[in-house]
Design a protein around this motif. Structure first.
Motif, mmCIF file in Angstrom:
data_model
loop_
_atom_site.group_PDB
_atom_site.id
_atom_site.type_symbol
_atom_site.label_atom_id
_atom_site.label_comp_id
_atom_site.label_asym_id
_atom_site.label_seq_id
_atom_site.Cartn_x
_atom_site.Cartn_y
_atom_site.Cartn_z
ATOM 1 N N TRP A 163 44.365 45.307 -7.476
ATOM 2 C CA TRP A 163 43.937 44.178 -6.664
ATOM 3 C C TRP A 163 45.096 43.708 -5.797
ATOM 4 O O TRP A 163 46.181 43.476 -6.296
ATOM 5 C CB TRP A 163 43.462 43.052 -7.580
ATOM 6 C CG TRP A 163 43.040 41.814 -6.860
ATOM 7 C CD1 TRP A 163 43.816 40.733 -6.593
ATOM 8 C CD2 TRP A 163 41.757 41.538 -6.315
ATOM 9 N NE1 TRP A 163 43.090 39.787 -5.909
ATOM 10 C CE2 TRP A 163 41.820 40.255 -5.724
ATOM 11 C CE3 TRP A 163 40.553 42.243 -6.253
ATOM 12 C CZ2 TRP A 163 40.725 39.672 -5.097
ATOM 13 C CZ3 TRP A 163 39.466 41.650 -5.627
ATOM 14 C CH2 TRP A 163 39.553 40.377 -5.056
ATOM 15 N N TYR A 171 42.746 42.779 -17.382
ATOM 16 C CA TYR A 171 43.358 43.874 -16.616
ATOM 17 C C TYR A 171 44.286 44.744 -17.465
ATOM 18 O O TYR A 171 45.153 45.441 -16.936
ATOM 19 C CB TYR A 171 44.112 43.293 -15.419
ATOM 20 C CG TYR A 171 43.183 42.592 -14.463
ATOM 21 C CD1 TYR A 171 42.338 43.338 -13.642
ATOM 22 C CD2 TYR A 171 43.118 41.212 -14.404
ATOM 23 C CE1 TYR A 171 41.462 42.702 -12.783
ATOM 24 C CE2 TYR A 171 42.252 40.568 -13.546
ATOM 25 C CZ TYR A 171 41.422 41.318 -12.726
ATOM 26 O OH TYR A 171 40.557 40.699 -11.875
ATOM 27 N N GLN A 192 40.912 57.608 -10.021
ATOM 28 C CA GLN A 192 39.534 57.252 -9.711
ATOM 29 C C GLN A 192 39.429 56.432 -8.434
ATOM 30 O O GLN A 192 38.381 55.875 -8.128
ATOM 31 C CB GLN A 192 38.935 56.449 -10.873
ATOM 32 C CG GLN A 192 38.779 57.288 -12.116
ATOM 33 C CD GLN A 192 38.468 56.430 -13.334
ATOM 34 O OE1 GLN A 192 38.564 55.209 -13.275
ATOM 35 N NE2 GLN A 192 38.108 57.084 -14.426
ATOM 36 N N ALA A 199 42.197 49.534 -2.521
ATOM 37 C CA ALA A 199 41.503 50.694 -1.961
ATOM 38 C C ALA A 199 40.563 50.289 -0.828
ATOM 39 O O ALA A 199 40.323 51.066 0.087
ATOM 40 C CB ALA A 199 40.724 51.415 -3.058
ATOM 41 N N GLU A 200 40.056 49.053 -0.880
ATOM 42 C CA GLU A 200 39.143 48.624 0.178
ATOM 43 C C GLU A 200 39.885 48.232 1.454
ATOM 44 O O GLU A 200 39.394 48.395 2.557
ATOM 45 C CB GLU A 200 38.325 47.420 -0.292
ATOM 46 C CG GLU A 200 36.948 47.799 -0.781
ATOM 47 C CD GLU A 200 36.141 46.564 -1.154
ATOM 48 O OE1 GLU A 200 35.933 45.704 -0.285
ATOM 49 O OE2 GLU A 200 35.741 46.474 -2.336
ATOM 50 N N PRO A 242 40.396 44.428 -3.269
ATOM 51 C CA PRO A 242 40.966 45.624 -3.898
ATOM 52 C C PRO A 242 41.780 46.418 -2.888
ATOM 53 O O PRO A 242 41.387 46.539 -1.726
ATOM 54 C CB PRO A 242 39.732 46.416 -4.339
ATOM 55 C CG PRO A 242 38.623 45.438 -4.377
ATOM 56 C CD PRO A 242 38.940 44.403 -3.348
ATOM 57 N N GLY A 270 43.322 54.741 -13.097
ATOM 58 C CA GLY A 270 42.731 54.022 -11.975
ATOM 59 C C GLY A 270 42.986 54.747 -10.656
ATOM 60 O O GLY A 270 42.080 54.941 -9.856
ATOM 61 N N ASP A 282 41.093 53.683 -7.792
ATOM 62 C CA ASP A 282 41.292 52.253 -8.007
ATOM 63 C C ASP A 282 42.788 51.969 -8.024
ATOM 64 O O ASP A 282 43.489 52.353 -8.956
ATOM 65 C CB ASP A 282 40.646 51.834 -9.330
ATOM 66 C CG ASP A 282 40.980 50.396 -9.687
ATOM 67 O OD1 ASP A 282 41.463 49.671 -8.797
ATOM 68 O OD2 ASP A 282 40.756 50.006 -10.845
#
Lengths: 337, 552, 437, 309
Positions: free
Chosen positions: A80, A56, A75, A89-90, A87, A72, A77
């Motif tokens: 985590w 990382y 983009q 973002a999820e 993640p 990141g 990201d």
């Protein structure tokens, strides 16, 4: 300055401020310790830790790490989340929808009730309703939101059993599709009355808890600015024209009293974001605030960074919107002075 | 059979209650319920080669994949699974030198993607874990022991070990890392790359287990569907795992009937007792003793500000013993653990082979003895301040508070600072070598064989012995080390048991830990779940959904 | 510079009609210290078509008196403690249709006949046959009908009296919407007999009684929108005309601007246009030029004078500026501490002041004839008006104070025809003690 | 942007040397404050709680060795109010709720005094430098302030406290890091206003040194809104501090109201209402008291509101 120019200028300043915010928060978090902890379990050997750090880019110098992080972010990201085991973002969209649904409900309650209460009290200055409103306002500013929520829980949930906690009844929620993530909207889209009632029913206590403080702030401001406006000459001038009291209040005094109140309403966005943390903890609401609280307790740096950045964006945008509304409401305001 | 009927009507009721006129499955055979489970932790990955021991992913992997062997409820006895026999010396599947294990495999088993299971898959699965060697995974439990894997024929698999190991089957065949994946599925999706996680495998498990994964909405839920082609006993109901729920939410959800089963621990028993329709069930003890570690290898200048102890504080056995005498075991077990717990000897948990019920243990507070030892060690008058690092908000923190209260009640000059830190910070602190705290609290990792515990927690050159410098403290470190090594290699159970009993006495006299309790295995579920069992060797002791039948 | 004065010399002989008469008006304010008798028994008449000056120091109650005509007092703490303000609204003269004729004395307007006795004279109208309303007693609804229509007010500071967040047009339009909606509908070609939702909505829109549905319908439903626009058109025409009358250039542009975009003088013109929009019978001008530059003042005064003459309205001109009062007023009432102490023709007051206070006041005004350094100030200051004792309010500042002054209250009595003074020096024999409230 | 604080009341700007004049008329000011019954109520509450903090060792047996730790009775967990020895009941870890309520007033006092003290000093210093020096220095300082202000207070404090690790000391530290910004802004605005006054010019003409002018003429006159804000913040900081504790950023076992509320919430479902209720009530009363006093002070010190009364 032209409104358009002003907005453009502020929008340009926005990313610069955010960059400043991110640098401050990033350096603070990294000075205190590496975010590697979320990837570790306590029995890892130092070599394994190093391996993870390399994966990382956490073994690089701080400015390089910041560059990686920033790249990141651009983009999409955000790192985590150790708390959610996924993640950032999820996880974010669903939590965001939950918090927004709650905040919007609370804001609607707060603005509607706050303005009404403030007007009601301001018009009846020094009479009973006014005194009651002032008590509400002062106690609203003094009431610990988290405690207020707990008291509501004790009374209406644990003892009376009138309202549930959480965001929905699991079976009902699973029975409909959820394209938006806003449970009330999803229920409407699915055409399910049961699901809608369920979603609303779950919203009641948390939105009252979250909205109460904001009601107090808004009512207090509305009351004092309405009282101020009602003493202005133009109010008498409107009466002298033969306008009925209803119109004097609505068209003249209240409209102008809204100008300073709008600023306060803008500030309540921050208030709601802050309050959402405690309210979500108490009512087991699966939103950003609860996530942030767990992240804070468990040292989940990526989540904390994202959340701080997000609230800053929200806060700054809200302020911009408030400025614009302010300018729309009061033609005298010259933005950017 | 009236089961189908009840299911049907329950469905009708549910559908009506929801105000939805959904079509109801017509045939009774298909009328499967869904068990809703409030899970403690969402999986980070479902790849056996990447999953962290103890992580939420293990519990899912347990249901979706099979291993060569299994343990059933009730006892720690090894049972055949994908292997049709458990290798022993008697059945000749363990070679004379104790190094080669042969596994005859089950025929006619298919993976969830329809491909057939063969010995190639087994070899591929094991090699894959060792080759990827991801830091978070437990790949070393295979790579430390396995010298070679071999496919003898389609349905025979062979392993050769580096050295004789009495605990090989338990420690390496049983853990989720040893799950058998489909070679075809992996090779079609990214293959094996050393040091890099396989993204496909992390959320698309292809196994042979009793359940197959249908959906996984990250942060929300994960659904497992009964594998109708399962080679073994068919599961009863589907399972939906709900995630992102804090312990108290799970407890509330269970009370409200939203969850059928939840993960909980004894500290929530008080909130569930008396709730209608909720059964609290306890069976045996978890194999994870709650312990507080003493650091005998404190680096210069590393202790938190305020700590006054000398760096060799815990080198003195009297001080370690005094701590063990001072701790209020009764408060911990009957207060914090609501009575669900027991103290185990150093360092063999109750329920593990070789546990000696007659072994001496520290299980009652003896303040007079503690005072005597502290005085003898010469720290009584001067007093001391020491910090114990712990994950804030955890059960371990309560253990630390009890230690604090116990020690501080002895002497006003004794101070224990409970340094609660975030989980991530704690994990990072403990992955340092040496650890920069004098004391810390956590639980041990479960294992089935006593050697795993003794080597990890008591051997002077073991995982913790090395980090914490146990050699500085044992009266005779070589002897302790030799005894533990001998236990690992001894294959005769009776002799081994005797040696283990000896170790328990030695380690009682020379304790390296403070063991607060071995926590009771407790679970809570709705009364319409039938067949609840607990097996501490499963990733989550009360979770083997294939055995549970929901009859609402 | 010509200041138009209403010619009242001819009218005097035939007992000029009074459009309003104030009798014993008392306005009190509640305060922490007690009751403030801000206006404490004021009597005066306003004659038809005249300009009456109401002068006095700050705090003497002149503004409160003016506001009492419109009942624009903050309640609480203000209390209308007693007295009456009788008002006789007028209508357009039937004989000349507003052109001006002998019947109406050239003003084009005459008193509205009393509805009780149809002009015959009865107790309701005090025998005058003209409709007489006690402005302190009429219903709120009736009062609203009078405000802005029959009695209008020009405020001191147009910067404050105009709502900063509404355009000039929106504010001025309100007067027409409140009082002339029937005319607006007629001008827009909407038949008064028409019924149905459209007509109802239009009527509500034209009378500021619109509901949300009306506004939505007017915005979205083309037929209604067209007709609403023609009402809007009629309204705009009226607004523009009213603004034009006050010599505002480019009224259609001004309509769309906000008050802060105009100069002080322009704003006062807007105020005047707003006050005169409905041809009121009586205009209360509360220091309308105080907030303005001196150069603008004269033009504004001119404008008020011209418009008043054109309409034949009466004006109560409240001011502390004696030179202006002398220039534009027919009669002057001097107020002190909540009382009228002297009232009379402008010439009488300025050339033959009788009350020591009036004398002092006049002496304090510099004129071209005042020698340098001789400006006299009245010693002392206005007394606190909290629960006053029965005595002459001016007693403790008066150079000629004597026993009677501190013992009882003097009342207004005539010293000359049309010239009344309340002072024991003028009426030593007829003191009257008022019972303390 | 409009200049408002979180309570929504505009920050009053005053140009006269009101504070000094008023301090000279101290008695009158006191009279003004005491004439408002709600302010008096606030004062009584404050004295009550200060008394509680002061006399805590006499009101309850102090826990040894650390009185700020809850005394835990492991044999009496989750006892309801009225239990002998535990009049307000006990927590999940056997902590005596009454003890927590009483000693919590000390922790809160400590929290609010330290944070308000430190931030007022830092804020005043930085705001003064920006206001007095002006130019580039002002520009840079205010840009930094802008960045700080773009994060909502509580969330910023939460993030910092999280980074520092859970402890009460770290909560104090994080609040100090966040709250100075507010004072710096108020102070700067005040100084710029006061600087425009004639008496400042007069002092300058006489040739007073800048430092002298600052301490004698500017600071006392600029301080009024700061005093009001600081009073309000005495309450607000306890609220925010308790919120951080509630979220889990204090060490457990400490006698702090927010921690107790947090610990108590787990038992609500089982009907154990007391552990959260009493400490929460104390937080409310504390904040209420300082809000009432702050409002009273604002009314008394601000000529604008005074004239409106």
């Amino acid at each position: 300055m032209q409104l358009r120019d002003y907005i453009i200028r502020r929008l340009i300043a926005l990313p610069i401020l955010l960059l400043g915010v991110s640098i401050i928060v990033f350096s603070l978090t990294r000075i205190a310790g590496s975010p590697v902890g979320v990837y570790l379990s306590h029995e890892m050997s130092p070599e394994e830790v190093l391996q993870i750090e390399q994966r990382y880019n956490l073994d690089k110098p701080l400015p390089v790490q910041y560059a990686y992080w920033l790249r990141g972010v651009t983009q999409g990201d955000f790192g985590w989340s150790g708390v959610a085991s996924a993640p950032v973002a999820e996880v974010f969209p669903a939590k965001f929808a939950a918090t927004m649904e709650l905040s919007v409900a609370a804001a609607v309650v707060a603005v509607a009730l706050g303005l009404w209460l403030g007007t009601y009290a301001g018009v009846r200055r020094n009479k009973m309703p006014d005194h009651i409103t002032r008590i509400v306002a002062v106690s609203g500013a003094s009431l610990p939101l988290f405690w207020f929520g707990i008291v509501l829980l004790i009374v209406f949930w644990a003892n009376l059993g009138w309202f549930p906690v959480g965001r929905s009844t699991n079976d009902i929620w699973e029975s409909i599709a959820h394209p938006t993530g806003f449970y009330t909207l999803d229920a409407i889209l699915a055409g399910s009355w049961t699901a809608l009632m369920d979603a609303l029913w779950h919203l009641v206590l948390p939105s009252i808890t979250l909205g109460f403080g904001a009601v107090a702030i808004i009512a207090r401001m509305m009351r004092s600015s309405l009282i101020e406006e009602l003493q202005q000459d133009y109010v008498d001038a409107a009466r002298a024209k033969g306008l009925p009291e209803r119109l004097v209040l609505k068209r003249h005094a209240r409209r102008n009293a809204l100008v300073p109140t709008v600023t306060v309403i803008g500030l309540t966005i921050a208030f709601l974001m802050q309050g959402a943390i405690a309210a979500e903890i108490i009512f087991r609401w699966p939103g950003l605030g609860r996530w942030m609280a767990s992240a804070v307790v468990r040292g989940d740096q990526a989540t904390i960074m994202t959340y701080v950045l997000f609230t800053s964006v929200l806060f700054l945008v809200a302020n911009l919107v408030v400025d614009i509304i302010y300018a729309k409401l009061d033609p005298r305001v010259r933005l950017g002075d | 059979m009236s089961k189908g009927e009840t299911h049907d009507s329950a469905r009708w009721a549910a559908a009506l209650a929801a105000g939805l006129m959904l079509a109801v499955p017509a045939t009774a055979q298909n009328a499967r319920d869904t068990i809703v489970h409030g899970a403690d932790e969402e999986p980070a990955t479902l790849d056996p080669a990447q999953v962290e021991p103890g992580a939420g992913g293990e519990a899912v992997i347990f249901h979706v994949y099979d291993r060569l062997l299994a343990v059933g409820p009730g006892s720690a006895e090894l049972l055949p699974s994908l292997a049709t026999q458990v290798p022993t010396r008697d059945n000749g599947l363990i070679s004379e030198d104790g190094l080669t294990y042969t596994f005859p495999l089950r025929e006619g088993v298919t993976f969830h993607d329809g491909t057939a299971f063969t010995a190639d898959d087994v070899k591929f699965s094991w090699d894959r874990v060792m080759e990827m060697d991801l830091p978070e995974s437990a790949s070393d439990i295979l790579s430390d022991k396995v010298a070679e894997t071999r496919v003898v024929d389609d349905y025979t698999f062979e392993v050769t070990l580096n050295e004789v190991d009495a605990s090989f089957l338990y420690s390496s065949v049983l853990p989720m890392t040893a799950s058998i994946v489909s070679q075809d599925a992996v090779e079609a999706n990214g293959g094996v790359v050393a040091g890099e996680p396989n993204e496909y495998m992390s959320d698309t498990p292809v196994g042979t287990g009793p359940y197959r994964l249908t959906t996984w909405n990250r942060t929300e839920n994960l659904t497992l569907e009964v594998n109708d082609d399962y080679w073994g006993d068919m599961a009863f109901d589907h399972v939906r795992w709900e995630f992102g729920l804090d312990p108290d939410v799970r407890v509330l959800g269970l009370r409200a009937g939203e969850f059928d089963t939840v993960e909980t621990d004894p500290s929530y028993v008080a909130d569930l007792e008396g709730a209608e329709g909720v059964i609290i069930y306890s069976e045996g003890l978890l194999l994870e003793p709650l312990h507080i570690g003493f650091n005998l290898n404190i680096p210069e200048g590393a202790l938190p500000e305020g700590d006054t102890i000398p760096l060799d504080f815990f080198h003195d056995v009297r001080i370690r013993k005094a701590f063990n005498y001072a701790f209020d075991y009764n408060a911990f077990i009957n207060g914090a653990l609501a009575g669900f717990g027991q103290v185990n000897p150093h360092y063999v948990p109750i329920g593990v082979f070789g546990y000696d019920p007659d072994a001496p243990i520290y299980d009652t507070q003896d303040l007079a003895e503690a005072e005597r030892l502290f005085r003898e060690a010469g720290v009584w008058d001067e007093g001391f301040t020491v910090s114990v690092v712990v994950e804030s908000g955890s059960l371990f923190e309560i253990q630390c508070l009890i230690l604090k209260d116990s020690i501080e009640s002895l002497n006003p000059n004794f101070r224990i600072n409970v340094a609660g830190v975030a989980e991530a910070v704690f994990d990072e602190a403990l992955s340092q070598n040496p650890v920069e705290y004098a004391m810390w609290a956590k639980n041990g990792d479960p294992a089935a064989d006593p050697s795993a515990y003794l080597e990890t927690y008591s051997h002077p050159d073991g995982e913790w012995g090395e980090v914490h410098g146990f050699a500085n403290g044992y009266a005779d470190p070589e002897a302790v080390g030799a005894l533990i090594d001998a236990i690992a290699e001894e294959l005769d159970p009776t002799v081994r048991a005797g040696m283990i009993a000896e170790a328990q006495q030695v380690l009682y006299d020379d304790p390296m830990w403070l063991i607060g309790a071995q926590e009771g295995a407790v679970t809570a579920y709705r009364d319409w779940i039938n067949g609840m069992v607990i097996q501490p060797l499963w990733p989550r002791p009360s979770m083997n959904f294939a055995l549970y039948d929901k009859a609402q | 510079m010509s200041i138009s004065k209403t010619d009242t010399t001819g009218a005097q002989t035939v007992a000029p009609a009074t459009i309003a008469s104030v009798r014993g008006l008392k306005v009190h304010f509640r305060s922490k210290a007690g009751r403030v008798h801000a206006v404490d028994g004021v009597d005066f008449d306003v004659r038809d078509g005249e300009t009456l000056g109401l002068v006095g120091e700050t705090g003497c109650g002149k503004s409160v008196t003016g506001r009492a005509f419109l009942r624009l007092l903050p309640v609480p703490p203000g209390i209308l403690a007693g007295g009456s303000v009788m008002f006789r609204p007028q209508t357009s003269c039937g004989g000349c249709g507003g052109e001006g004729c002998a019947q109406c004395g050239g003003s084009g307007r005459r008193p509205t006949p009393c509805p009780t006795c149809r002009g015959q004279g009865c107790p309701d109208c005090q025998g005058t046959g003209a409709e007489t309303l006690d402005l302190l007693k009429v219903s709120d609804k009736q009062m609203r009908g009078i405000r802005g229509d029959r009695i209008a007010m020009i405020f001191q500071d147009p910067g404050k009296a105009l709502n900063p967040t509404l355009t000039i047009g929106e504010q001025l339009g309100e007067v027409f919407l409140q009082h002339r909606s029937v005319d607006l509908l007629e001008e827009a070609g909407i038949d008064s007999g028409e019924s149905g939702f459209q007509a109802g909505a239009l009527r509500r829109l034209a009378g500021q009684r619109d509901r949300r549905t009306d506004r939505m319908a007017a915005a979205l439903w083309p037929p209604l929108r067209r007709r609403a626009q023609s009402v809007r058109q009629a309204l705009d025409n009226r607004i523009a005309a009213a603004l034009g009358e006050t010599q505002i250039p480019n009224p259609r542009n001004i309509m769309r601007s906000y008050p802060h975009e105009l100069s002080g003088g322009m704003r006062q013109r807007v105020m005047i246009a707003q006050a005169l929009a409905c041809d009121p019978d009586l205009i209360i001008a509360d220091e309308p030029t105080t907030a303005l530059d001196v150069t603008v003042q004269a033009r504004i005064l001119d404008l008020i004078g011209q418009l008043q003459a054109k309409r034949g309205s009466s004006v109560i001109y409240i001011s502390h500026d004696l030179s202006v009062v002398r220039r534009i007023c027919d009669r002057v009432a001097v107020m002190y501490a909540g009382r009228v102490v002297e009232i009379g023709e402008t010439d009488q007051i300025f050339n033959d002041p009788r009350h020591p206070y009036t004398k002092g006041l006049l002496a304090a005004v510099p004129t071209t004839r005042t020698p340098r350094g001789k400006l006299a100030a009245i010693p002392g200051s206005v007394p606190e008006l909290v629960d006053p004792k029965p005595s002459c309010r001016f007693a403790d500042r008066c150079a000629q104070v004597h026993a009677a002054c501190t013992a009882s209250d003097p009342i207004l009595s005539a010293v000359n025809p049309g010239h009344d003074v309340a002072c024991f020096l003028e009426h030593p024999t007829s003191p009257k003690t008022e019972a303390a409230e | 942007m409009a200049n408002t604080n979180i309570e929504g009341a505009p920050i009053r700007r005053r140009q006269d040397s009101a504070l000094r004049v008023r301090l000279r008329r101290g008695g009158e000011l006191l009279g003004l404050i005491l004439s408002n019954p709600t302010t008096v109520f606030g004062l009584i509450l404050i004295f009550g709680m200060l008394g509680m903090a002061l006399f805590a060792p006499w009101l309850t047996q102090a826990n040894t060795p650390d009185p700020y730790q809850m005394p835990r009775d492991w044999g009496a967990l989750r006892m309801p109010p009225g239990t002998p020895g535990h009049p307000l009941g006990t927590t999940n870890t056997g902590g005596d709720v009454l003890y927590g309520v009483i000693w919590g007033s000390r922790t809160s006092l400590q929290l609010s005094i330290v944070v308000v003290g430190v931030t007022v000093v830092i804020g005043t210093a930085i705001g003064s430098i920006a206001g007095m020096v002006g130019g580039k220095v002002d520009e840079i300082l205010m840009r930094i302030v802008d960045v700080f202000l773009s994060i909502p207070e509580l969330i910023f404090a939460l993030a910092i406290a999280a980074i520092l690790g859970p402890s009460f000391t770290n909560i104090i530290l994080s609040l100090c890091l966040v709250f100075w910004v507010k004072y710096a802004r108020i102070m700067r605005a005040q100084i710029i206003l006061v600087k425009q006054n004639d008496y400042v010019d007069a002092a300058r003409v006489i040739g007073d040194s800048r430092l002298n002018i600052y301490f004698r003429d500017i600071l006392p006159n600029a301080a009024t809104p700061l005093v009001v804000q600081a009073t309000l913040d005495m309450g607000a900081i306890v609220l925010i501090g308790a919120t951080l504790s509630f979220i889990g950023l204090s060490e457990s076992g400490i006698a702090e109201w927010g921690v107790l509320v947090s610990e108590g919430q787990a038992g609500i479902a089982s009907g154990r209402w007391w552990a959260s209720t009493f400490p929460g009530l104390m937080i409310f009363l504390w904040a209420l008291a300082f809000n009432l006093l702050g409002d009273g002070l604002r009314d008394a010190l601000d000529p604008r509101t005074e004239s409106r009364r």
